[in-house]
Design a protein around this motif. Sequence first.
Motif, PDB file in Angstrom:
ATOM      1  N   HIS A 123      41.324  48.903  45.459  1.00 22.45           N
ATOM      2  CA  HIS A 123      42.081  48.602  46.683  1.00 22.45           C
ATOM      3  C   HIS A 123      41.771  49.586  47.798  1.00 22.45           C
ATOM      4  O   HIS A 123      41.941  49.269  48.987  1.00 22.45           O
ATOM      5  N   GLU A 124      41.308  50.792  47.459  1.00 24.65           N
ATOM      6  CA  GLU A 124      41.047  51.801  48.481  1.00 24.65           C
ATOM      7  C   GLU A 124      40.023  51.319  49.506  1.00 24.65           C
ATOM      8  O   GLU A 124      40.096  51.673  50.694  1.00 24.65           O
ATOM      9  N   GLU A 138      51.087  47.690  36.855  1.00 24.23           N
ATOM     10  CA  GLU A 138      50.334  48.878  37.241  1.00 24.23           C
ATOM     11  C   GLU A 138      49.394  48.608  38.415  1.00 24.23           C
ATOM     12  O   GLU A 138      49.249  49.442  39.316  1.00 24.23           O
ATOM     13  N   ASP A 192      49.526  47.951  44.397  1.00 27.02           N
ATOM     14  CA  ASP A 192      48.544  48.516  45.326  1.00 27.02           C
ATOM     15  C   ASP A 192      48.035  47.482  46.331  1.00 27.02           C
ATOM     16  O   ASP A 192      47.419  47.850  47.337  1.00 27.02           O
ATOM     17  N   TYR A 193      48.268  46.198  46.051  1.00 23.90           N
ATOM     18  CA  TYR A 193      47.768  45.129  46.920  1.00 23.90           C
ATOM     19  C   TYR A 193      48.899  44.451  47.705  1.00 23.90           C
ATOM     20  O   TYR A 193      48.660  43.468  48.406  1.00 23.90           O
TER      21      TYR A 193
END
Length: 259
Positions: free
Chosen positions: A47-48, A69, A73-74
């Motif tokens: 995702h970074e 987990e 992040d998205y």
Amino acid sequence: MEILLVGCGKMGGAMLRRWLDAMPARFTTVNRSGRALPPGTEHVAGHEALAGRRFDAIIIAVKPQQIPEVMPDYADLLADGGCYVSIAAGYSTGSLANLLNNAPVIRLMPNLPALIGRSVNGLFAGPACADLHRELADQLARTTGMAVWLDDEDELDRLTAVAGSGPGYVFEIARSYIAAAEALGFTAETARSLVLETMGGAIEMAARSDQDVAELRNSVMSKKGTTEAGINVLRRDGQLDDLLRDTTRAAYDRAVELR
């Protein structure tokens, strides 16, 4: 349309190949495994690399156990008016929405024949979904096979137990059938050909026929013939019926656990 595919294993990769051929969209994939991806796909490792970008749809194709987990992040990468489409078995729309800012979520449950355009896809839309979200999910499904919209999420989990996991059952039955053919003296190559052609022809015949499959079975049997002798063993004490009932029940129970 910009679509992000998070995870690209066997199922996600199978569906992506069909989507690339048929859908007017640009696909970006997140794939940490290094698995080879089809041409025409932008690939990132995490995702970074997506900071500042937004996607009209984000497809969740990671294992259900990885969702808590991985997916938070998205949560900020979905464009306004977009939706999530999950192909992860069992994980409910409500649980996904809780992780993803209460965004619209549709579950799309495919099976592996998506790779050849023969998937059986069950779909269920969460309460926040609009018609345009359903239309997109329907297009994603029909590009890979048939689409069946379901009225409740439990029904989707039952479809998962029958169709989603079903190819695995069929392959295991075929494996055992091939081993039985080898035990009768055929080579592995000949046994495989005999069994797969027999199964494929029989299934295609049943699909084209209006007859009940029990009637088709009876049409193969003659009284005290070879087929009747074999069928009598298959049906002994209802063992086959019990085994398949227990098989689908175990898969359904696991889907419920994953909610």
